[in-house]
Scaffold this motif. Structure first.
Motif, short mmCIF file in Angstrom:
data_model
loop_
_atom_site.label_atom_id
_atom_site.label_comp_id
_atom_site.label_asym_id
_atom_site.label_seq_id
_atom_site.Cartn_x
_atom_site.Cartn_y
_atom_site.Cartn_z
N LEU A 209 4.90 4.84 6.42
CA LEU A 209 3.70 5.31 7.11
C LEU A 209 2.83 4.18 7.64
O LEU A 209 2.24 4.28 8.69
CB LEU A 209 2.86 6.17 6.16
N ILE A 210 2.73 3.09 6.89
CA ILE A 210 1.80 2.03 7.24
C ILE A 210 2.51 0.95 8.04
O ILE A 210 3.56 0.48 7.65
CB ILE A 210 1.16 1.43 5.98
N ILE A 211 1.93 0.56 9.14
CA ILE A 211 2.50 -0.50 9.95
C ILE A 211 2.13 -1.84 9.33
O ILE A 211 0.95 -2.17 9.22
CB ILE A 211 1.99 -0.42 11.39
N THR B 154 0.84 -1.19 0.00
CA THR B 154 0.00 0.00 0.00
C THR B 154 0.88 1.24 0.00
O THR B 154 1.84 1.32 0.74
CB THR B 154 -0.92 0.02 1.23
N GLN B 155 0.50 2.20 -0.82
CA GLN B 155 1.27 3.43 -0.94
C GLN B 155 0.32 4.62 -0.80
O GLN B 155 -0.72 4.68 -1.44
CB GLN B 155 1.96 3.48 -2.31
N VAL B 156 0.67 5.54 0.09
CA VAL B 156 -0.13 6.76 0.25
C VAL B 156 0.41 7.79 -0.74
O VAL B 156 1.54 8.24 -0.62
CB VAL B 156 -0.04 7.30 1.69
N THR B 157 -0.41 8.15 -1.71
CA THR B 157 0.00 9.08 -2.75
C THR B 157 -0.86 10.33 -2.67
O THR B 157 -2.08 10.23 -2.55
CB THR B 157 -0.16 8.44 -4.14
N ARG B 158 -0.25 11.48 -2.74
CA ARG B 158 -1.01 12.73 -2.68
C ARG B 158 -0.38 13.74 -3.63
O ARG B 158 0.81 13.69 -3.94
CB ARG B 158 -1.03 13.29 -1.25
N ARG B 159 -1.19 14.69 -4.07
CA ARG B 159 -0.73 15.72 -4.98
C ARG B 159 -1.55 16.99 -4.73
O ARG B 159 -2.75 16.94 -4.57
CB ARG B 159 -0.90 15.28 -6.44
N TRP B 160 -0.86 18.11 -4.69
CA TRP B 160 -1.55 19.39 -4.57
C TRP B 160 -0.73 20.48 -5.25
O TRP B 160 0.50 20.48 -5.21
CB TRP B 160 -1.80 19.76 -3.11
N ASN B 161 -1.45 21.38 -5.91
CA ASN B 161 -0.82 22.51 -6.59
C ASN B 161 0.33 22.09 -7.49
O ASN B 161 1.37 22.74 -7.56
CB ASN B 161 -0.33 23.55 -5.58
N THR C 230 3.89 13.92 -3.87
CA THR C 230 4.70 13.18 -2.91
C THR C 230 4.06 11.83 -2.70
O THR C 230 2.86 11.65 -2.90
CB THR C 230 4.79 13.90 -1.55
N LYS C 231 4.87 10.89 -2.31
CA LYS C 231 4.34 9.57 -2.00
C LYS C 231 5.05 9.02 -0.78
O LYS C 231 6.23 9.30 -0.56
CB LYS C 231 4.49 8.62 -3.19
N CYS C 232 4.32 8.27 0.00
CA CYS C 232 4.87 7.67 1.21
C CYS C 232 4.54 6.19 1.15
O CYS C 232 3.37 5.82 1.16
CB CYS C 232 4.27 8.30 2.47
N THR C 233 5.54 5.36 1.08
CA THR C 233 5.29 3.93 0.98
C THR C 233 4.90 3.37 2.34
O THR C 233 5.00 4.03 3.36
CB THR C 233 6.53 3.20 0.46
#
Length: 318
Positions: free
Chosen positions: A313-315, A295-302, A306-309
């Motif tokens: 972030l995830i236990i 699982t990968q937390v992906t976000r984008r703004w303006n 960035t992405k956080c694997t």
């Protein structure tokens, strides 16, 4: 990238530390004094602080056999008639049955009266990990017999009836934290391994963490949670991809390594603040720090991405 991921994690925890978080944006003006946007006040109502030790409560429900969980009962429940469902952790001296569920342990007192001989025999014949429902009255433990190491150590349940749902046969390993199991044995009997307190804690902590991230990004910063397709066309580059055959001969789908093209599509479409808990697949073989599915937390703004694997972030529940 790792620094940005740590910064995001700090912001998530700091933003949801209190049960009620108030967020106020200040009014900004241009050089001509024109108001760019109006001040606004938004309230974010969050659940418990992440990782805080609150025993889960269920309460009476027509959809549940139990009235309380095993780790929920305290001294203020003394005198109440309750129904508990769970596994038999162990029996002690034919006097007590220790019951367990996902929330903790509770001591059940076996009645010793002659009139309750059938109930005593049923409780004493139970095997470890049998699934039972016990109904009884909460009472305070005798003075000097309290167990301060247990959250429910001040009370016990005087059994009045028992219903055995399933009698457990011999298990391949004991479901106790101090018992060491090999990785292959744990994977072979995953349904038993998931009963352990550590695995239960990992799964629930991961659930809380994902919920906090969604609350923080959506309610505080106005992000939009978008789910992107899993079956897509092949995008060469990076790691090898998994392919999925289709009904048409010679045509295949590809499982995404990351939702890169979908992120660009959403940005062009005007979704300037977007994130998702993306499931990613990479055929990289077995490596100590890699796995084919994560699982990968992906976000984008303006326009910034960035992405956080999951390793940041995830236990992982392993």
């Amino acid at each position: 990238m790792a620094t940005k991921s740590r910064y995001l994690l700090q912001r998530v925890f700091s933003g949801v530390r209190n049960p009620a978080v108030w967020y106020q944006s200040s009014a900004s003006t241009s050089s001509q004094g024109r108001l760019l946007w109006k001040p606004r006040l938004r309230q974010l109502s969050c659940s418990h602080t992440l990782g805080k030790a609150h025993p889960p409560s269920t309460g009476p429900s027509s959809l549940s056999f139990r009235s309380h969980t095993c780790g929920e009962l305290r001294s203020h429940h003394v005198g109440e008639k309750v129904s508990l469902c769970g596994w038999v952790q162990y029996l002690r001296q034919d006097l007590f049955v220790i019951m367990r569920d996902f929330s903790g342990l509770t001591q059940v007192l076996i009645p010793q009266e002659e009139s309750a001989s059938n109930l005593k025999a049923a409780l004493c014949d139970l095997t470890t990990e049998s699934v039972v429902k016990v109904t009884g009255t909460v009472r305070r433990r005798p003075a000097g017999q309290e167990n301060k190491s247990m959250p429910t150590g001040e009370i016990e349940i005087l059994a009045e009836s028992v219903e055995v749902f399933n009698v457990c046969q011999k298990l391949p390993f004991e479901i106790k934290d101090f018992v060491k199991k090999s990785e292959s044995l744990r994977m072979q009997y995953r349904y038993l391994d998931l009963r352990s307190s550590q695995m239960q804690k990992n799964l629930r902590l991961r659930s809380q963490l994902v919920m906090k991230m969604r609350e923080y990004l959506c309610n505080v910063h106005g992000f939009v949670d978008v789910e992107t397709p899993t079956l897509f066309k092949r995008t060469p580059g990076g790691a090898k991809e998994f392919v999925v055959p289709s009904r048409e001969p010679g045509r295949f789908y590809s499982l995404p390594q990351s939702p890169q093209q979908f992120k660009q599509l959403l940005m062009v479409a005007g979704i300037d603040r977007y994130f998702q808990m993306a499931r990613c697949y990479r055929d990289e073989g077995s490596k100590p720090d890699r796995q084919p599915e994560f699982t990968q937390v992906t976000r984008r703004w303006n326009g910034k991405r960035t992405k956080c694997t999951h390793t940041q972030l995830i236990i992982l529940c392993c």
